[in-house]
Design a protein around this motif. Sequence first.
Motif, PDB file in Angstrom:
ATOM      1  N   LEU A   1       0.874  -1.176   0.000  1.00  0.00           N
ATOM      2  CA  LEU A   1       0.000   0.000   0.000  1.00  0.00           C
ATOM      3  C   LEU A   1       0.905   1.218   0.000  1.00  0.00           C
ATOM      4  O   LEU A   1       1.602   1.482   0.998  1.00  0.00           O
ATOM      5  CB  LEU A   1      -0.904   0.027   1.233  1.00  0.00           C
ATOM      6  N   ALA A   2       0.907   1.979  -1.100  1.00  0.00           N
ATOM      7  CA  ALA A   2       1.833   3.093  -1.238  1.00  0.00           C
ATOM      8  C   ALA A   2       1.102   4.325  -1.736  1.00  0.00           C
ATOM      9  O   ALA A   2       0.227   4.241  -2.599  1.00  0.00           O
ATOM     10  CB  ALA A   2       2.966   2.730  -2.189  1.00  0.00           C
ATOM     11  N   VAL A   3       1.510   5.468  -1.162  1.00  0.00           N
ATOM     12  CA  VAL A   3       1.010   6.766  -1.599  1.00  0.00           C
ATOM     13  C   VAL A   3       2.227   7.633  -1.873  1.00  0.00           C
ATOM     14  O   VAL A   3       3.030   7.888  -0.966  1.00  0.00           O
ATOM     15  CB  VAL A   3       0.118   7.420  -0.538  1.00  0.00           C
ATOM     16  N   THR A   4       2.385   8.074  -3.118  1.00  0.00           N
ATOM     17  CA  THR A   4       3.555   8.866  -3.492  1.00  0.00           C
ATOM     18  C   THR A   4       3.107  10.137  -4.195  1.00  0.00           C
ATOM     19  O   THR A   4       2.143  10.147  -4.953  1.00  0.00           O
ATOM     20  CB  THR A   4       4.491   8.064  -4.423  1.00  0.00           C
ATOM     21  N   GLY A   5       3.821  11.209  -3.911  1.00  0.00           N
ATOM     22  CA  GLY A   5       3.542  12.474  -4.565  1.00  0.00           C
ATOM     23  C   GLY A   5       4.693  12.878  -5.463  1.00  0.00           C
ATOM     24  O   GLY A   5       5.820  12.392  -5.322  1.00  0.00           O
ATOM     25  N   SER A   6       4.401  13.759  -6.386  1.00  0.00           N
ATOM     26  CA  SER A   6       5.430  14.265  -7.296  1.00  0.00           C
ATOM     27  C   SER A   6       5.866  15.665  -6.943  1.00  0.00           C
ATOM     28  O   SER A   6       6.721  16.246  -7.608  1.00  0.00           O
ATOM     29  CB  SER A   6       4.897  14.241  -8.735  1.00  0.00           C
ATOM     30  N   GLY A   7       5.280  16.257  -5.882  1.00  0.00           N
ATOM     31  CA  GLY A   7       5.615  17.611  -5.487  1.00  0.00           C
ATOM     32  C   GLY A   7       4.725  18.661  -6.090  1.00  0.00           C
ATOM     33  O   GLY A   7       4.788  19.836  -5.703  1.00  0.00           O
TER      34      GLY A   7
ATOM     35  N   LEU B   1       2.562   0.457   5.283  1.00  0.00           N
ATOM     36  CA  LEU B   1       2.080   1.645   4.572  1.00  0.00           C
ATOM     37  C   LEU B   1       3.302   2.476   4.228  1.00  0.00           C
ATOM     38  O   LEU B   1       4.118   2.804   5.094  1.00  0.00           O
ATOM     39  CB  LEU B   1       1.120   2.456   5.449  1.00  0.00           C
ATOM     40  N   PHE B   2       3.395   2.853   2.939  1.00  0.00           N
ATOM     41  CA  PHE B   2       4.514   3.680   2.485  1.00  0.00           C
ATOM     42  C   PHE B   2       3.949   4.978   1.943  1.00  0.00           C
ATOM     43  O   PHE B   2       3.079   4.980   1.076  1.00  0.00           O
ATOM     44  CB  PHE B   2       5.303   2.957   1.386  1.00  0.00           C
ATOM     45  N   ALA B   3       4.434   6.105   2.495  1.00  0.00           N
ATOM     46  CA  ALA B   3       3.967   7.423   2.063  1.00  0.00           C
ATOM     47  C   ALA B   3       5.175   8.302   1.785  1.00  0.00           C
ATOM     48  O   ALA B   3       6.006   8.533   2.676  1.00  0.00           O
ATOM     49  CB  ALA B   3       3.078   8.057   3.122  1.00  0.00           C
ATOM     50  N   SER B   4       5.279   8.809   0.543  1.00  0.00           N
ATOM     51  CA  SER B   4       6.405   9.639   0.127  1.00  0.00           C
ATOM     52  C   SER B   4       5.874  10.920  -0.497  1.00  0.00           C
ATOM     53  O   SER B   4       4.988  10.881  -1.364  1.00  0.00           O
ATOM     54  CB  SER B   4       7.270   8.869  -0.883  1.00  0.00           C
ATOM     55  N   GLU B   5       6.422  12.063  -0.027  1.00  0.00           N
ATOM     56  CA  GLU B   5       5.973  13.373  -0.518  1.00  0.00           C
ATOM     57  C   GLU B   5       4.453  13.495  -0.444  1.00  0.00           C
ATOM     58  O   GLU B   5       3.803  13.986  -1.365  1.00  0.00           O
ATOM     59  CB  GLU B   5       6.443  13.607  -1.959  1.00  0.00           C
ATOM     60  N   SER B   6       3.922  13.043   0.654  1.00  0.00           N
ATOM     61  CA  SER B   6       2.471  13.008   0.802  1.00  0.00           C
ATOM     62  C   SER B   6       2.029  13.956   1.910  1.00  0.00           C
ATOM     63  O   SER B   6       2.818  14.351   2.771  1.00  0.00           O
ATOM     64  CB  SER B   6       2.010  11.582   1.121  1.00  0.00           C
TER      65      SER B   6
END
Length: 690
Positions: A251-257, A277-282
């Motif tokens: 389950l991952a949530v990533t943003g591009s900025g 749970l993985f959240a990057s730039e979120s």
Amino acid sequence: MSADDEAALTARERGDTHVALRGIGRIVMLVAVVVLVAGVVLTGNFVHTGTFLPWLRTATASTTAVVGEAPTPSASAEDDGATPQTPAERVAAEDERLSAVAALGGTDPALIEKWNTVVLGAKGGQATIYVLGDLVALGAVRQDDDTTFTLVRNVVVRAGVELDLIVPGVTLRMASSPAGTTSIVGWGGHLQFAGTEGERMAITSWDDDRGGPDVDESDGRAYIRVRDGIMLTSFADFASLGYWSGRTGGLAVTGSGTVDAGVRLQDTTITGLHYGLFASESTGVGVFDTTITGSTLTGVELTNGGHDYVLQRSIVRDSGGDGISLSRQSKDLSLTETTVEGSAGWGIRVDGSALAAGPTSGGYGLDPSSGFTLTESRVQNNRDGGVRVISNDTTEITRTTIDEVRTAVLIEGPSRGLTVANADLSSSELRALDITGRITDATVSGSRLVGRRIALELAGAAVIVKDNDLTVTSGYAVELADGARADLTGNVFRGVGQDAVAMWSGARTMQADNDDSHWSFQWAWVGWMNEHPMMWMWALVLLIPAIGVTLLWRRAREHRRLRRLLREALLREGQERVAAYGGSAAQDPATPSPTPVPPPASAPPLFAGERARPAREARADRPRSFADLRTGPLEGRTFASLREFAVAAVVEGGSSVGSIARLFRIPQWRLQKWVDEAASMPAGSGRTYT
């Protein structure tokens, strides 16, 4: 005393009746040392290797080569177009697929033929919602029965589209096997997975060949991801998803900025994912009433500059790495009524370190991140420790229980703003609270701190410590080092040690109104020995030889003294004989010798054929050497044995039994017996003293 006299002096005659006992004692001491050394070595072997004699283990020889020839390098998957072989190659292939799909139209045949992907796009330029039935109609999902569906193609949800899988009581199986995996990716779109409280939705990977979930991550595994979108879950159960990277972690949530990406998990269970749970730039990540168990790596990974994270009434258990991790300038994490336990790393790890120490190509800032709050939570039984905070401003730990084997809480600077209040921190092996580095504006109050050797350790920090209860098994309640400063007021110190508060390396304290009535004094070295019980055994092993060396030294010193006394006695006797010989030679032959005056009475002869010798009064002076006995009645006499010499010294020389016994080093009772035997023999009967 002649050489024959010395040779005739036995150990028993000298009064040395313990020769055999000394020999036995030396043997016992030697055996004791050998046994103790062997015991220490064997015990150490068992503690460290599980066997007393590890060198007797026989290695099992293999019948095949254990070092084979290096395999011939083959072309990579990217070079020959073959199926990726390593997990990293599979992640790269997924990135390539998603980039290619994003560039294709929604009806391009290549989506199915080459990429096995169904794209959900907006219809007529309007926001569109897709449901499970649409996926079945598009051929992305196969219906196995009324409540079981299998995802057989990848699904990409584009911007402006929402995929709502609100299907109570339904199980969605995502095809995942060595032949290939499937995924659901919100590429700008939103995803929702939901059931109801009574009928939960289940999502899991599925290997048709195995007839069960895919548990092998090495060949890839199904996953769910949102990029620049929102994911919502409620009353849903996720299991056995994800592999290798964060974005394919399950389950991952990533943003591009450029677009906010977020997730909200409500009443959700997550079991056996690569990352729980993985959240990057979120932004806006919320986890409520959720249980995350058995993650391969981190239970909750929050990274790469995200912010506004909230976990409430949730459990993170048995993670393969840290339980919860905040890193790379992510900030504003709040944990309330959350339990973190059984992690292979730290329970909670917050790293707010600046990404640069100076100008860089990325233009990163130099300030640490900020904002970490842990309230009314429990952290326990994590392998590396409870909570570790690195260079994070504004950290608060309040009304929280942390119980660990290793350090309960470790705060590392530089940072500003730390509050630990009304917390219960305990460590069975190390420290309850360790504050190190340039940390200012820090307060520890109203808390219970329990450690094994140190309850609170401060190094280089400035902290106000007030109204706490600090307990240690043995050591120091508070230890300060590296210029640390602390105001200690109203604290209670419990435990055993040399000092309740120890200061090193320029540390300073102000202490007032502290209660050390529950503190017992113990030397620091004793506490250290108790912490290392093997040292007591080694000390005992070394003590026995040390005692033996001392006894040998004392015996050698006594022998040197006796040899000196004997040498002095022999020198005196020689000097007297030389003087007597010189005096008689110097007399004038013409000068008549003086007429001797006869004694008033004559003593009967002691030996057969021996003339009678004049009797003499008992010597008032005590003989100090054999030379003293060679004057007077015994002058010029020779004896067959030391016994005869000793008896004659008493009977004829007039010396006391005690003085002769001491001089000859024989028991007094034995000499008295010899004298009595000589006295009982009739005079003139040819008696001897032997």
